[in-house]
Design an enzyme around this catalytic site. Structure first.
Site, mmCIF file in Angstrom:
data_model
loop_
_atom_site.group_PDB
_atom_site.id
_atom_site.type_symbol
_atom_site.label_atom_id
_atom_site.label_comp_id
_atom_site.label_asym_id
_atom_site.label_seq_id
_atom_site.Cartn_x
_atom_site.Cartn_y
_atom_site.Cartn_z
ATOM 1 N N ASP A 1 -44.849 44.316 22.486
ATOM 2 C CA ASP A 1 -44.030 43.102 22.463
ATOM 3 C C ASP A 1 -43.654 42.591 23.850
ATOM 4 O OD1 ASP A 1 -42.236 44.968 23.393
ATOM 5 O OD2 ASP A 1 -41.213 45.199 21.473
ATOM 6 N N GLU B 1 -49.095 48.126 16.898
ATOM 7 C CA GLU B 1 -47.637 48.185 16.706
ATOM 8 C C GLU B 1 -47.122 46.821 16.215
ATOM 9 O OE1 GLU B 1 -44.270 48.570 19.712
ATOM 10 O OE2 GLU B 1 -44.638 50.685 19.331
ATOM 11 N N GLU C 1 -38.549 40.199 23.783
ATOM 12 C CA GLU C 1 -39.564 40.925 23.021
ATOM 13 C C GLU C 1 -39.684 40.444 21.569
ATOM 14 O OE1 GLU C 1 -37.239 42.332 24.931
ATOM 15 O OE2 GLU C 1 -38.338 43.414 26.477
ATOM 16 N N HIS D 1 -32.924 49.804 30.535
ATOM 17 C CA HIS D 1 -33.622 48.768 31.312
ATOM 18 C C HIS D 1 -33.631 47.398 30.664
ATOM 19 C CE1 HIS D 1 -37.185 48.291 28.739
ATOM 20 N NE2 HIS D 1 -37.075 49.577 28.498
ATOM 21 N N ARG E 1 -33.403 43.713 29.300
ATOM 22 C CA ARG E 1 -32.862 42.499 29.922
ATOM 23 C C ARG E 1 -31.517 42.087 29.340
ATOM 24 N NH1 ARG E 1 -36.788 39.114 32.935
ATOM 25 N NH2 ARG E 1 -38.362 40.678 33.306
ATOM 26 N N HIS F 1 -35.361 53.151 36.034
ATOM 27 C CA HIS F 1 -36.423 52.138 35.969
ATOM 28 C C HIS F 1 -36.550 51.479 37.343
ATOM 29 C CE1 HIS F 1 -38.486 48.518 34.495
ATOM 30 N NE2 HIS F 1 -38.672 49.150 33.345
#
Ligand code: UD1
Ligand code: UDP
Length: 380
Positions: free
Chosen positions: A101, A123, A137, A208, A210, A241
């Site tokens: 995604d 997926e 995503e 991590h 957003r 990250h």
């Protein structure tokens, strides 16, 4: 005229895609005499992608190398899209596969659609109720579905999501998640003695997303710090990250604590032993949410929504969001109440049986007219 073998492009760009396409690329390459498989990287991630592929002894065959620090989502999108378009025109694949995604996934699906080539989505069918979370995503995977010819759904829940959107049932295949193939193939091979000098418990934190940048991530870090102060035997390990935004927040809240280890992200073969060394995982990662149940490891999911409810339903994962007090309370309960801990700490793999890549290989090669052995076992 010499006829060439059919050609498959497998596109990846970020760490989790690398980990989840790696077993599939290796599986497809077992049939190299019949089909050519090229691994293409957009280079959305640089060090983290190389590192993830290295666990599988893989390197991209072609790399667009688009990563730049501080670029906007539109910049990532436009550079990946035009780069992939050029690459598709040059390599003329018979089918293209992408996973998950990310912006790489979305741009691969769109570039392939524009060129009129079949697209397989690995997926497929994960969903949350809102297109804005996780961001971006949820948009990426819904958009990919619109132009996908072969939908490789990991679980029955994912299949049902696609059916509810009126995707052609004949184009949906329940395969399990290739992430389970990855974790099973690597977990048996690796060992690493993390923090032998520390006799107490380890809690591992990864974050991590957003939608968690800024204040939510600060709240997560403060909750983790409070846990360290509450439990003197704890060591908090934070594989950071490489995103500078994420590192700045984590370092500012946790950097000076004597029992916080802010470390460079370990490569996959080291990260798995770190998970196994941990008593508890705090994470907003998709992949980590899937892996923790396989080790019977409780995971508190630092998100408001999840597209992976199976772990929550199985009782090994719990959604706690980013509220400082709630994260602290839930983690404290698990760390001091043995019965609450035991209730979450059972090993299950609701996401697959480790044979997803073989199922996908059978279907993809079949679509190219190449008959290969099917997987006999049916997913539970
Ligand atoms: C991306 C995906 C997200 C996925 C995550 C996995 C998008 C929009 N986001 O998020 O879905 O969950 O990867 O980790 O597709 N950086 C480096 N080196 C690296 C990787 C990243 O320096 O190897 C830094 C760069 O400054 C880069 C930044 O991190 O610009 C952000 O990378 P980006 O791919 O835009 O988004 P992520 O937040 O990593
Ligand atoms: N991972 C890793 N090293 C780390 C953190 C994570 O190898 O320091 C692996 C983890 O085991 C999982 C994947 O990276 O397979 C998850 O990546 P990430 O959290 O970046 O992305 P998401 O899954 O949230 O999209």
């Amino acid at each position: 005229m010499i006829e060439r073998r059919p050609r498959i492009l497998v596109v990846a760009g970020t760490r989790p895609e690398a980990i989840k396409v790696a077993p599939l690329v290796l599986e497809l390459r077992r049939y190299e005499a019949q089909v050519e498989t090229l691994l293409v990287s957009t280079g959305q991630h640089r060090e983290m992608l190389t590192q993830a592929l290295s666990a599988f002894d893989l390197e991209p065959d072609l790399n667009l190398d688009i990563m730049q620090h501080g670029q906007t989502l539109a910049e990532v999108t436009s550079r990946a899209l035009s780069g992939l378009d050029r690459l598709i025109a040059e390599t003329k694949p018979d089918i293209v596969l992408a996973q998950g995604d990310t912006t790489t996934t979305f741009t691969a699906a769109l570039a392939v659609f524009y060129r009129g080539i079949p697209f397989g989505h690995v997926e497929a069918g994960l969903r949350t109720p809102t297109i804005r979370n996780p961001f971006p995503e949820e948009f990426n995977r819904r958009a990919a579905t619109l132009v996908t010819d072969l939908h490789f759904a990991p679980t029955q829940w994912a299949v049902d999501n696609l059916l509810a959107e009126r995707v052609d049932p004949a184009a949906i295949f329940r395969t399990g998640n290739t992430g389970v193939d990855a974790v099973l193939s690597i977990a048996g091979k690796v060992s690493h003695d993390w923090f032998p000098e520390h006799k107490g418990r380890v809690v591992t934190l990864t974050t991590h997303r957003r939608e968690n940048w800024g204040e939510p991530m600060r709240q997560i870090a403060i909750a983790a710090r409070e846990l360290l102060d509450e439990f003197p035997d704890l060591l908090l390990v934070v594989p950071m990250h490489l995103n500078p935004q994420v590192r700045a927040t984590l370092s500012s809240v946790l950097g000076d604590h004597a029992r916080a280890r802010l470390i460079e992200p370990p490569e996959y073969g080291r990260f798995i032993p770190l998970m196994r060394r941990s008593a508890l995982i705090l994470s907003d990662s998709g992949g980590v949410q899937e892996e923790a149940p396989a080790f019977g490891l409780p995971v508190l999911v630092l998100r408001e929504t999840t597209e992976r409810p199976e772990g929550v339903e199985a009782g090994t994962a719990k959604l706690v969001g980013t509220d400082r007090a709630l994260i602290f309370t839930e983690a404290k309960r698990l760390l001091e109440d043995e019965r609450a801990y035991a209730a979450m700490a059972h090993a299950i793999s609701p996401y697959g049986d480790g044979r997803a890549s073989q199922r996908i290989r059978h279907i993809v090669l079949g679509r190219l007219g190449i008959e290969t052995p099917a997987v006999a076992e049916v997913l539970a």
